[in-house]
Enzyme design. Structure first.
Site, short mmCIF file in Angstrom:
data_model
loop_
_atom_site.label_atom_id
_atom_site.label_comp_id
_atom_site.label_asym_id
_atom_site.label_seq_id
_atom_site.Cartn_x
_atom_site.Cartn_y
_atom_site.Cartn_z
N LYS A 18 22.46 14.69 43.90
CA LYS A 18 22.54 13.36 43.29
C LYS A 18 23.99 12.89 43.14
CE LYS A 18 17.98 13.35 41.31
NZ LYS A 18 17.48 14.68 41.75
C1 LIG Z 1 16.30 14.92 42.39
C2 LIG Z 1 16.18 16.21 43.10
C3 LIG Z 1 15.24 16.40 44.14
C4 LIG Z 1 14.22 15.34 44.52
O1 LIG Z 1 14.82 14.30 45.18
P1 LIG Z 1 14.03 12.91 45.43
O2 LIG Z 1 14.78 12.32 46.53
O3 LIG Z 1 14.20 12.17 44.14
O4 LIG Z 1 12.65 13.20 45.73
C5 LIG Z 1 15.23 17.60 44.81
N1 LIG Z 1 16.07 18.59 44.48
C6 LIG Z 1 16.98 18.46 43.48
C7 LIG Z 1 17.85 19.61 43.14
C8 LIG Z 1 17.07 17.27 42.76
O5 LIG Z 1 17.97 17.15 41.76
#
Ligand SMILES: *Cc1c(COP(=O)(O)O)cnc(C)c1O
Length: 485
Positions: free
Chosen positions: A128
């Site tokens: 993120k």
């Molecule tokens: C947010 C997150 C996901 C999921 O991602 P999306 O694109 O929101 O489905 C997967 N792995 C980690 C470590 C995350 O923080």
């Protein structure tokens, strides 16, 4: 470039206008009116670019209301080896999203190879950061231009809140009020957030569950007078700028795994909200030679069920499992509507009708529409993973390759194995570092996962957090006391 709503009933907007907003007024999600197509010559030229310049080339095709030189400066400030420097031994931080080959495959184009696209080398050790750091710099730029302020209110179960706080800390005209469930995050995640001492960051631990925190955020956002007076904003996963920032690393990953543009790659993406993999879909639609997009879920398999059966059935919160890949514990996939919009030929009326079915009957079935056969054209395949799969994959990956992966990446690796082929490389997107999920890693390996340098004494740092009962009015009063409206 103008942006339209997936439900077709909101006025078109410019990028900077949707940057600071959330849902479109008709309840849909914003998307560009068309996707720019990349040419073979562009792909060749972009191969040689450093990540920040690649980011500029791609983003500038979607953003035309920020002067090019300013956008370039924002990209250069965001994507530095210093910000994304938490790499594993032997990886090259200057690449921002380096590839670690578990099996290198055959030849320069890694036919049959298996690699990790490292997306979790930023300040909070989860993917993120890739988009949120850009968002922080875009927010600061646009707010400064407009002479405005924003107070971001959010709820987190771990990764999103910390990524937002590390992106917004110290930024002018931005404050962050982040609600978290008191005592329910890992010690590492708590320490990451609560040890921030920046004056514009406020951590509120509510004495309840994540859903209680989220309900408070919804209640505050539904108080339109309060929202307006205190300039409440959000940075949740439906934010278009986050999606477009993620498109860049699909290109970078493709260039890292191939030598020529006539090669294809398969990519596996751990998914919950469909945010990350939605960016993969967009990169593919722009003409990037991705063959398969492998959607990997955990026990919360809403998306796997859709790709297997054509039925999209969001779960209730009671039906949502608490798992050891917690950042994928979702009941509905917020960004999925963007893909469906493209799937049904970008028709807002069709999307509106499908979501009406979800809201009244709990599900829609694509087999009852002319679009069921189209899904394969978009390259998607899927699978799901369980706690036992996760532990076994973490162990097997360490034993075979000497590489320790986190629980979400393990879900990606598990499902990727079902779809690996000898004629192309498979890249698994590494969405977090193992250090964030120490408890499950201990269960899998019998020892603590490695931590990047600088995180050794995280839990010992002084913490700054306000503990509160589940009470909307207390949260509002807290915001009032810290914002001069
Ligand atoms: C947010 C997150 C996901 C999921 O991602 P999306 O694109 O929101 O489905 C997967 N792995 C980690 C470590 C995350 O923080």
């Amino acid at each position: 470039m103008r942006y339209l709503s997936t439900r077709g009933q909101a006025p078109a907007q410019q990028f900077c206008d949707i940057l600071l907003g959330g849902l479109a007024p008709d309840g849909g999600l914003y998307l560009p009116e068309s996707y720019p197509r990349v040419t073979d010559a562009e792909l060749t030229a972009w191969r040689a670019l450093p990540y920040a310049e690649l980011a500029f080339e791609i983003l500038s095709r979607f953003i035309d209301d920020i002067p090019a030189e300013d956008l370039r400066a924002i990209c250069r400030k965001t994507y530095t080896a210093q910000v994304y420097g938490n790499v594993r031994e032997g990886s090259d931080a200057t690449r921002i999203t380096p590839v670690t080959w578990l099996e290198a495959g055959e030849g320069a184009n890694h036919r049959g190879g298996l690699g990790l696209l490292e997306l979790s080398n930023g300040p909070t050790l989860a993917f993120k950061d890739m988009a949120m750091q850009l968002l922080g710099n875009l927010f600061e730029y646009v707010l400064e231009q407009r002479g405005e302020q924003i107070n971001i209110l959010g709820a987190t179960s771990g990764d999103t809140g910390s990524a937002a706080e590390y992106a917004m800390r110290g930024k002018h005209n931005v404050r962050v009020f982040m609600l978290s469930p008191n005592g329910r995050m890992s010690a590492f995640q708590r320490a990451q957030m609560y040890s921030l001492q920046d004056e514009n960051i406020f951590n509120i631990a509510v004495e309840g569950m994540f859903d209680d925190a989220q309900d408070i955020v919804k209640a505050v956002s539904n108080d339109h007078a309060f929202k307006k007076q205190y300039k409440i904003g959000a940075v949740n996963s439906i934010n278009w700028a986050r999606v477009v920032a993620q498109v860049v690393y699909y290109f970078a990953g493709y260039f890292g795994a191939t030598e020529r543009n006539d090669q294809v790659v398969d990519m596996a993406v751990p998914s919950g909200n469909f945010g990350n993999i939605c960016a993969g879909h967009i990169a593919r639609t722009m003409g990037l030679p991705i063959r398969k997009l492998v959607c990997a879920t955990n026990e919360n398999d809403v998306l796997d069920e859709f790709f297997r059966t054509g039925v999209y059935r969001p779960r209730t919160s009671a039906e949502t499992h608490v798992t050891s890949s917690p950042s994928m514990d979702i009941s509905k996939a917020s960004n999925f509507e963007r893909f469906i919009f493209d799937l049904v030929g970008r028709n807002g009326d069709t999307v509106r009708a499908l979501w009406q079915q979800v809201e009244s009957g709990g599900a829609f079935d694509l087999n009852e529409t002319p679009f069921a056969d189209k899904v394969a054209e978009f390259g998607f395949v899927s699978g799901s993973s369980s706690h036992a799969d996760r532990l076994a994959t973490i162990r097997a990956t360490r034993d075979a390759y000497g590489v320790v992966v986190d629980t979400h990446t393990a879900d990606g690796l598990k499902v990727a194995a079902q779809y690996r082929e000898a004629d192309a490389p498979m890249l698994v997107l590494e969405t977090a570092q193992a250090a964030k999920f120490e408890e499950t890693l201990r269960e899998a390996l019998g020892e603590a996962p490695p931590r990047p340098a600088g995180f050794d004494h995280l839990e010992a740092l002084a913490q700054r957090v306000e503990v509160m009962p589940v009470d909307v009015n207390r949260v509002k009063a807290f915001i009032r006391a810290h914002v001069d409206a």
